[in-house]
Design a protein around this motif. Structure first.
Motif, mmCIF file in Angstrom:
data_model
loop_
_atom_site.group_PDB
_atom_site.id
_atom_site.type_symbol
_atom_site.label_atom_id
_atom_site.label_comp_id
_atom_site.label_asym_id
_atom_site.label_seq_id
_atom_site.Cartn_x
_atom_site.Cartn_y
_atom_site.Cartn_z
ATOM 1 N N LEU A 113 4.826 -3.507 4.387
ATOM 2 C CA LEU A 113 5.731 -3.360 5.523
ATOM 3 C C LEU A 113 5.005 -2.619 6.640
ATOM 4 O O LEU A 113 4.313 -1.624 6.395
ATOM 5 C CB LEU A 113 6.998 -2.574 5.134
ATOM 6 C CG LEU A 113 7.947 -3.213 4.113
ATOM 7 C CD1 LEU A 113 9.180 -2.320 3.926
ATOM 8 C CD2 LEU A 113 8.366 -4.617 4.549
ATOM 9 N N PHE A 114 5.185 -3.137 7.861
ATOM 10 C CA PHE A 114 4.580 -2.525 9.042
ATOM 11 C C PHE A 114 5.665 -2.182 10.043
ATOM 12 O O PHE A 114 6.681 -2.886 10.120
ATOM 13 C CB PHE A 114 3.577 -3.500 9.681
ATOM 14 C CG PHE A 114 2.505 -3.944 8.733
ATOM 15 C CD1 PHE A 114 1.352 -3.195 8.567
ATOM 16 C CD2 PHE A 114 2.668 -5.110 7.976
ATOM 17 C CE1 PHE A 114 0.372 -3.592 7.676
ATOM 18 C CE2 PHE A 114 1.689 -5.516 7.076
ATOM 19 C CZ PHE A 114 0.536 -4.754 6.923
ATOM 20 N N ASP A 115 5.445 -1.132 10.829
ATOM 21 C CA ASP A 115 6.361 -0.766 11.900
ATOM 22 C C ASP A 115 6.326 -1.874 12.953
ATOM 23 O O ASP A 115 5.265 -2.228 13.451
ATOM 24 C CB ASP A 115 5.913 0.573 12.500
ATOM 25 C CG ASP A 115 6.900 1.088 13.528
ATOM 26 O OD1 ASP A 115 7.442 2.178 13.297
ATOM 27 O OD2 ASP A 115 7.119 0.412 14.555
ATOM 28 N N ALA A 116 7.523 -2.410 13.298
ATOM 29 C CA ALA A 116 7.562 -3.560 14.206
ATOM 30 C C ALA A 116 7.023 -3.197 15.582
ATOM 31 O O ALA A 116 6.452 -4.038 16.267
ATOM 32 C CB ALA A 116 8.993 -4.082 14.338
ATOM 33 N N GLU A 117 7.176 -1.938 15.980
ATOM 34 C CA GLU A 117 6.764 -1.565 17.328
ATOM 35 C C GLU A 117 5.274 -1.200 17.390
ATOM 36 O O GLU A 117 4.540 -1.718 18.219
ATOM 37 C CB GLU A 117 7.614 -0.388 17.795
ATOM 38 C CG GLU A 117 7.635 -0.229 19.301
ATOM 39 C CD GLU A 117 8.608 0.862 19.702
ATOM 40 O OE1 GLU A 117 8.239 1.649 20.583
ATOM 41 O OE2 GLU A 117 9.701 0.933 19.108
ATOM 42 N N THR A 118 4.845 -0.334 16.489
ATOM 43 C CA THR A 118 3.462 0.167 16.564
ATOM 44 C C THR A 118 2.485 -0.642 15.717
ATOM 45 O O THR A 118 1.279 -0.564 15.929
ATOM 46 C CB THR A 118 3.383 1.621 16.059
ATOM 47 O OG1 THR A 118 3.730 1.620 14.661
ATOM 48 C CG2 THR A 118 4.334 2.528 16.816
ATOM 49 N N GLY A 119 2.983 -1.396 14.755
ATOM 50 C CA GLY A 119 2.101 -2.131 13.853
ATOM 51 C C GLY A 119 1.545 -1.289 12.716
ATOM 52 O O GLY A 119 0.867 -1.810 11.828
ATOM 53 N N HIS A 120 1.813 0.022 12.721
ATOM 54 C CA HIS A 120 1.287 0.878 11.651
ATOM 55 C C HIS A 120 1.904 0.517 10.305
ATOM 56 O O HIS A 120 3.091 0.203 10.222
ATOM 57 C CB HIS A 120 1.582 2.357 11.949
ATOM 58 C CG HIS A 120 0.790 2.874 13.102
ATOM 59 N ND1 HIS A 120 1.285 3.805 13.974
ATOM 60 C CD2 HIS A 120 -0.450 2.560 13.542
ATOM 61 C CE1 HIS A 120 0.377 4.050 14.914
ATOM 62 N NE2 HIS A 120 -0.680 3.310 14.666
ATOM 63 N N ALA A 121 1.107 0.627 9.248
ATOM 64 C CA ALA A 121 1.622 0.337 7.912
ATOM 65 C C ALA A 121 2.643 1.393 7.504
ATOM 66 O O ALA A 121 2.441 2.596 7.723
ATOM 67 C CB ALA A 121 0.467 0.315 6.927
ATOM 68 N N LEU A 122 3.754 0.943 6.917
ATOM 69 C CA LEU A 122 4.786 1.863 6.428
ATOM 70 C C LEU A 122 4.820 1.886 4.903
ATOM 71 O O LEU A 122 5.217 2.867 4.297
ATOM 72 C CB LEU A 122 6.162 1.429 6.956
ATOM 73 C CG LEU A 122 6.336 1.427 8.476
ATOM 74 C CD1 LEU A 122 7.668 0.786 8.856
ATOM 75 C CD2 LEU A 122 6.244 2.851 9.014
ATOM 76 N N MET A 123 4.432 0.774 4.284
ATOM 77 C CA MET A 123 4.524 0.687 2.816
ATOM 78 C C MET A 123 3.592 -0.413 2.301
ATOM 79 O O MET A 123 3.470 -1.462 2.920
ATOM 80 C CB MET A 123 5.966 0.337 2.431
ATOM 81 C CG MET A 123 6.228 0.302 0.940
ATOM 82 S SD MET A 123 7.591 -0.858 0.558
ATOM 83 C CE MET A 123 6.681 -2.394 0.433
ATOM 84 N N HIS A 124 2.925 -0.128 1.174
ATOM 85 C CA HIS A 124 2.139 -1.148 0.493
ATOM 86 C C HIS A 124 2.694 -1.270 -0.909
ATOM 87 O O HIS A 124 2.678 -0.304 -1.670
ATOM 88 C CB HIS A 124 0.663 -0.763 0.431
ATOM 89 C CG HIS A 124 0.052 -0.524 1.785
ATOM 90 N ND1 HIS A 124 -0.148 -1.545 2.685
ATOM 91 C CD2 HIS A 124 -0.385 0.607 2.393
ATOM 92 C CE1 HIS A 124 -0.692 -1.053 3.788
ATOM 93 N NE2 HIS A 124 -0.844 0.250 3.637
ATOM 94 N N GLY A 125 3.187 -2.481 -1.247
ATOM 95 C CA GLY A 125 3.888 -2.692 -2.502
ATOM 96 C C GLY A 125 3.286 -2.049 -3.735
ATOM 97 O O GLY A 125 3.742 -1.007 -4.180
ATOM 98 N N ALA A 126 2.241 -2.651 -4.262
ATOM 99 C CA ALA A 126 1.727 -2.192 -5.552
ATOM 100 C C ALA A 126 0.835 -0.966 -5.414
ATOM 101 O O ALA A 126 0.281 -0.501 -6.391
ATOM 102 C CB ALA A 126 0.960 -3.313 -6.226
ATOM 103 N N HIS A 127 0.655 -0.502 -4.191
ATOM 104 C CA HIS A 127 -0.290 0.581 -3.996
ATOM 105 C C HIS A 127 0.387 1.720 -3.244
ATOM 106 O O HIS A 127 0.049 1.997 -2.115
ATOM 107 C CB HIS A 127 -1.504 0.083 -3.220
ATOM 108 C CG HIS A 127 -2.105 -1.124 -3.864
ATOM 109 N ND1 HIS A 127 -3.017 -1.051 -4.864
ATOM 110 C CD2 HIS A 127 -1.862 -2.445 -3.671
ATOM 111 C CE1 HIS A 127 -3.346 -2.268 -5.259
ATOM 112 N NE2 HIS A 127 -2.657 -3.131 -4.550
ATOM 113 N N PRO A 128 1.395 2.337 -3.883
ATOM 114 C CA PRO A 128 2.137 3.375 -3.174
ATOM 115 C C PRO A 128 1.228 4.521 -2.741
ATOM 116 O O PRO A 128 0.231 4.804 -3.393
ATOM 117 C CB PRO A 128 3.173 3.852 -4.193
ATOM 118 C CG PRO A 128 2.696 3.354 -5.507
ATOM 119 C CD PRO A 128 1.825 2.182 -5.266
ATOM 120 N N ALA A 129 1.598 5.148 -1.653
ATOM 121 C CA ALA A 129 0.751 6.229 -1.094
ATOM 122 C C ALA A 129 0.677 7.406 -2.042
ATOM 123 O O ALA A 129 1.589 7.627 -2.825
ATOM 124 C CB ALA A 129 1.337 6.668 0.241
#
Ligand SMILES: Nc1ncnc2c1ncn2[C@@H]1O[C@H](COP(=O)(O)OP(=O)(O)OP(=O)(O)O)[C@@H](O)[C@H]1O
Ligand SMILES: [Mg+2]
Length: 358
Positions: free
Chosen positions: A342-358
């Motif tokens: 998932l990416f922020d629609a406005e900035t494009g920054h990543a918000l979440m990576h499925g199998a690779h949680p932060a």
């Protein structure tokens, strides 16, 4: 030797536009780093500043612990293979490659030249002069010259661009092995991201003069920092679909009232406008909650690229099974939540990576 760029910027002439902006980059001793990016993103400008052909507008460059940004190119111990950094016309290819070899270049400099020529398949032209050689032969001679001295650093700007893909594939493996065998610190500029991925320990993706992400191929693939990196690396590119976070998943914009459930994942707060990203290799055909109409289906010998219309969006799937689905047929499709981003629609920054949680 370790190369460090600290807040390096470049503006040409009186322009206020920065071709390179506030670049921080460290390349460790013995590391092989690739610099991919679209045309005009500042790759050559970066290399030319490190080589000393262009002054830095701001920032500092250190090599092996010493400031080099004020030194002339000749005083930086750097091997270079650049477009426009020509071979010396009066010298044979052999003497071009061996130029400056001597002290510290092993017992037999001539043997080193012959070995490099063999590695790059230019043995037969060693006695010739540059004039009259093909572009690909000159490029390889220039690459051999850049690598011959085992300098503190090797800067290679599209060093094999004029070779046919088969030869390039063979040579890139050999060049990588050579740099590893001798611990040569190297930076390679490449348009072709597959080649960059295949050769590099780490990849620095640039866009608009700005470093977007720096990491291993696996890090960039699994945890792209933003939409640019996510869609720039990977072939075919990642599927991207705008939507809104809703409960434990996302509702997509557009027709079909499509939802993607992402149970157990760290989805952002409800209402967040996002872009859902799914790589084509992660799309499963034949099962799943969505339905798509096949637009095209190409079998490429070991995998099929299938484009589907899913409620007005185009979703591309890559599968290793031959899919019988003809153009126009309707098939179910889906993907594992772990294979989403998932990416922020406005900035494009990543918000979440499925199998690779932060
Ligand atoms: N000598 C120059 N004078 C003015 N502008 C320049 C000069 N060299 C490069 N630029 C500009 O700086 C920007 C970055 O150029 P650069 O050559 O570094 O890009 P690049 O990433 O190497 O592109 P390519 O993949 O096409 O080689 C571009 O906008 C380019 O037009
Ligand atoms: Mg360039």
């Amino acid at each position: 030797m370790t190369l460090t760029l600290n807040h390096v910027s470049k503006a040409y002439g009186r322009s206020t536009v920065r071709a390179v902006r506030d670049l921080d980059l460290q390349i460790n001793d013995g590391e092989f780093v690739a610099l991919p990016g679209s045309s005009g993103c500042g790759k050559t400008s970066t290399l030319r500043m490190v080589a000393g052909f262009e002054a830095v507008t701001e920032g500092t460059i250190t090599l092996a612990g010493c400031r080099i940004d004020g030194l002339s190119p000749a005083r930086r111990n750097v091997g270079m293979a650049f477009e426009g950094y020509a071979l010396y016309p009066p010298l044979t290819i052999e003497d071009n490659i061996g130029f400056g070899l001597g002290r510290g270049s092993g017992a037999d400099p001539k043997q080193r030249v012959r070995d490099l020529a063999e590695l790059l398949e230019i043995g037969p032209i060693l006695k010739r002069k540059p004039a009259g050689l093909s572009g690909g032969q000159q490029q390889r001679a220039s690459l051999a010259r850049a690598l011959a001295r085992h300098a503190d650093l090797h800067l290679l700007d599209e060093p094999m661009g004029q070779l046919e893909p088969q030869l390039r594939a063979v040579l890139r493996g050999r060049v990588k092995a050579l740099t590893k065998a001798h611990g040569l610190t190297s930076v390679l500029v490449k348009h072709d991201q597959t080649e960059a991925n295949a050769m590099a320990d780490r990849i620095a993706v640039m866009e608009g003069g700005v470093l977007q992400q720096y990491g291993t191929a696996a890090e960039l693939r699994d945890r792209p920092a933003n939409l640019f990196v996510a869609t720039f690396l990977g072939e075919p590119p990642m599927n991207t679909m705008p939507g809104t976070v809703e409960g434990e998943g996302v509702r997509l914009q557009g027709e079909g009232n499509l939802r993607a459930a992402l149970p157990g994942l760290a989805v952002p707060a409800a209402g967040t406008e996002i872009v859902l990203g799914v790589r084509p290799h992660a799309v499963m055909l034949g099962r799943g909650d969505w339905q798509g109409t096949v637009i095209s289906n190409h079998w490429l010998g070991d995998e099929a690229h299938v484009a589907l219309d899913v409620g007005g969006r185009t979703v591309v799937a890559v599968t290793h099974q031959r899919v019988a689905s003809r153009t126009g047929s309707v098939v179910p499709l889906g993907f594992a939540p772990g294979n989403t981003h998932l990416f922020d629609a406005e900035t494009g920054h990543a918000l979440m990576h499925g199998a690779h949680p932060a």
